[in-house]
Design a protein around this motif. Structure first.
Motif, mmCIF file in Angstrom:
data_model
loop_
_atom_site.group_PDB
_atom_site.id
_atom_site.type_symbol
_atom_site.label_atom_id
_atom_site.label_comp_id
_atom_site.label_asym_id
_atom_site.label_seq_id
_atom_site.Cartn_x
_atom_site.Cartn_y
_atom_site.Cartn_z
ATOM 1 N N GLY A 184 23.606 57.268 51.850
ATOM 2 C CA GLY A 184 22.598 58.186 51.348
ATOM 3 C C GLY A 184 22.352 59.337 52.296
ATOM 4 N N ARG A 185 22.277 59.045 53.579
ATOM 5 C CA ARG A 185 22.066 60.108 54.567
ATOM 6 C C ARG A 185 23.246 61.064 54.606
ATOM 7 N NH1 ARG A 185 19.578 55.627 57.022
ATOM 8 N NH2 ARG A 185 21.468 55.013 58.138
ATOM 9 N N GLU A 186 24.447 60.537 54.416
ATOM 10 C CA GLU A 186 25.638 61.392 54.372
ATOM 11 C C GLU A 186 25.590 62.320 53.162
ATOM 12 O OE1 GLU A 186 28.961 63.093 55.781
ATOM 13 O OE2 GLU A 186 27.829 61.500 56.778
ATOM 14 N N THR A 187 25.106 61.800 52.038
ATOM 15 C CA THR A 187 24.952 62.620 50.834
ATOM 16 C C THR A 187 23.958 63.745 51.066
ATOM 17 O OG1 THR A 187 25.482 60.775 49.348
ATOM 18 C CG2 THR A 187 24.231 62.610 48.413
ATOM 19 N N VAL A 188 22.847 63.434 51.718
ATOM 20 C CA VAL A 188 21.837 64.455 52.005
ATOM 21 C C VAL A 188 22.407 65.537 52.914
ATOM 22 C CG1 VAL A 188 19.610 64.904 53.107
ATOM 23 C CG2 VAL A 188 19.897 62.886 51.662
ATOM 24 N N ARG A 189 23.153 65.137 53.930
ATOM 25 C CA ARG A 189 23.729 66.117 54.861
ATOM 26 C C ARG A 189 24.717 67.047 54.159
ATOM 27 N NH1 ARG A 189 23.250 61.824 58.789
ATOM 28 N NH2 ARG A 189 25.233 60.918 58.114
ATOM 29 N N ALA A 190 25.335 66.565 53.088
ATOM 30 C CA ALA A 190 26.335 67.366 52.377
ATOM 31 C C ALA A 190 25.715 68.352 51.389
ATOM 32 C CB ALA A 190 27.313 66.447 51.643
ATOM 33 N N LEU A 191 24.416 68.234 51.130
ATOM 34 C CA LEU A 191 23.760 69.117 50.176
ATOM 35 C C LEU A 191 23.537 70.502 50.778
ATOM 36 C CD1 LEU A 191 20.996 66.712 48.780
ATOM 37 C CD2 LEU A 191 23.193 67.270 47.712
ATOM 38 N N ASP A 192 23.734 71.542 49.974
ATOM 39 C CA ASP A 192 23.409 72.881 50.453
ATOM 40 C C ASP A 192 21.926 73.160 50.183
ATOM 41 O OD1 ASP A 192 23.085 73.751 47.754
ATOM 42 O OD2 ASP A 192 25.194 74.335 47.627
ATOM 43 N N GLU A 193 21.449 74.316 50.622
ATOM 44 C CA GLU A 193 20.026 74.620 50.533
ATOM 45 C C GLU A 193 19.540 74.619 49.087
ATOM 46 O OE1 GLU A 193 19.036 78.202 52.555
ATOM 47 O OE2 GLU A 193 19.610 77.443 54.537
ATOM 48 N N GLY A 223 16.767 64.200 42.338
ATOM 49 C CA GLY A 223 15.881 63.619 43.340
ATOM 50 C C GLY A 223 16.467 62.395 44.014
ATOM 51 N N ASN A 224 17.293 61.653 43.289
ATOM 52 C CA ASN A 224 17.903 60.459 43.868
ATOM 53 C C ASN A 224 18.855 60.781 45.015
ATOM 54 O OD1 ASN A 224 16.565 58.771 42.086
ATOM 55 N ND2 ASN A 224 18.258 58.700 40.615
ATOM 56 N N LYS A 225 19.304 62.030 45.080
ATOM 57 C CA LYS A 225 20.200 62.433 46.170
ATOM 58 C C LYS A 225 19.477 62.491 47.513
ATOM 59 C CE LYS A 225 23.272 65.150 43.183
ATOM 60 N NZ LYS A 225 23.866 66.480 42.919
ATOM 61 N N LEU A 226 18.169 62.394 47.485
ATOM 62 C CA LEU A 226 17.375 62.448 48.716
ATOM 63 C C LEU A 226 17.161 61.070 49.322
ATOM 64 C CD1 LEU A 226 14.700 65.056 47.561
ATOM 65 C CD2 LEU A 226 16.752 65.463 48.939
ATOM 66 N N ASN A 227 17.968 60.094 48.924
ATOM 67 C CA ASN A 227 17.867 58.741 49.460
ATOM 68 C C ASN A 227 18.389 58.706 50.893
ATOM 69 O OD1 ASN A 227 17.865 56.003 49.978
ATOM 70 N ND2 ASN A 227 19.675 55.578 48.712
#
Length: 279
Positions: free
Chosen positions: A105-114, A95-99
């Motif tokens: 943090g936004r870059e981390t979210v963009r890198a997540l797959d579905e 859940g912390n990856k949704l920061n």
């Protein structure tokens, strides 16, 4: 009149009543844990929060409310905690990856797959689910001393409070403690951990842990005899170990040592000798 246009800042502002920990304490604990600075406003709360021209839209029913760095204000305790949990590192490992509160943090979210996004959202929701269940226990504890109406004094409803307290002590406290002990004992992430099963979700502190800590703290204040009896049974060892762990967590330890954490008094959790008992 149009609501004021708010400028982005780096500050959080907590709107809450002065002199009591109350529901605002859950927000304080999260921000203190994360080391995120905030200020408090405790005057003219209802007049400000209920006026769109002062606070923005929608207006708010009651504190706590939290002004975000964007200028928007959120209310409702669980809602506030769910929003800030990823930034505070309190939404679970996934859940912390949704920061989305920082460029990184936004870059981390963009890198997540579905699949990663789905699992992160689910874990964050599980944390929020447990937060709300702990807050249900808090609400029932409050309603013991005000079972008829919050607008009446305790002295105006003592007979009803005594009846409510007996039911709360005998069945409701154990029901909630049984549930949270089950959650702790069944958490696969803490199986075999040397520190024991003291995390509700994953193996790191979440807002659910902080909220449960404060609720148990309040119950120990309001119903010391009943909680001592329940603790002595040994049925809730994980839960009470969680309660012992949190004050030593980073941020929380410093917060408590600073003397800024307010003591329980005439708020949600109240101690009336006649409402307590070992059962």
């Amino acid at each position: 009149m149009s609501p004021p246009k708010r400028q982005r800042t780096e500050d959080y502002v907590l709107y809450y009543w002065p002199g009591i920990p109350g529901r605002g304490e859950y927000v304080r604990l999260a921000l203190e844990y994360a080391g995120i600075p905030y200020t408090e406003r405790s005057t003219n709360l209802i007049a400000v929060l209920s006026a769109p021209e002062k606070i923005g839209v929608p207006p708010h029913f009651a504190p706590p409310a939290l002004q975000l760095p964007s200028g928007r204000v959120l209310s409702q305790t669980a809602n506030i905690l769910n929003h800030i949990a990823p930034r505070c590192g309190l939404a679970g490992t996934l859940g912390n990856k949704l920061n989305t509160h920082s460029a990184d943090g936004r870059e981390t979210v963009r890198a997540l797959d579905e699949d990663e996004i789905e699992k992160a959202e689910e874990e964050r929701s599980v944390v929020n689910q447990l937060v709300q269940t702990a807050l249900d226990l808090q609400n029932e504890a409050h309603d013991v001393h005000h079972p008829v109406a919050t607008s009446l004094y305790y002295e105006d409803q003592k007979n009803e409070a005594a009846r409510a307290a007996k039911i709360f002590r005998e069945s409701r406290i154990p029901r909630f403690l049984d549930y949270f002990e089950s959650v702790l004992a069944s958490n696969p992430a803490t199986d075999g951990k040397p520190e024991g099963r003291t995390y509700l979700v994953g193996s790191h502190t979440t807002t659910a842990d902080l909220v449960l800590f404060h609720v148990i703290d309040g119950l120990l204040y309001a119903f010391p005899k009943r909680l001592a009896k329940l603790k002595s049974t040994g049925k809730y060892d994980n839960l009470f170990k969680l309660h012992e762990r949190i004050p030593n967590e980073k941020g929380i330890k410093e917060y408590i040592a600073s003397g800024r954490r307010q003591e329980f008094s005439n708020g949600i959790f109240r101690h009336y000798e006649e409402l307590d008992g070992e059962e």
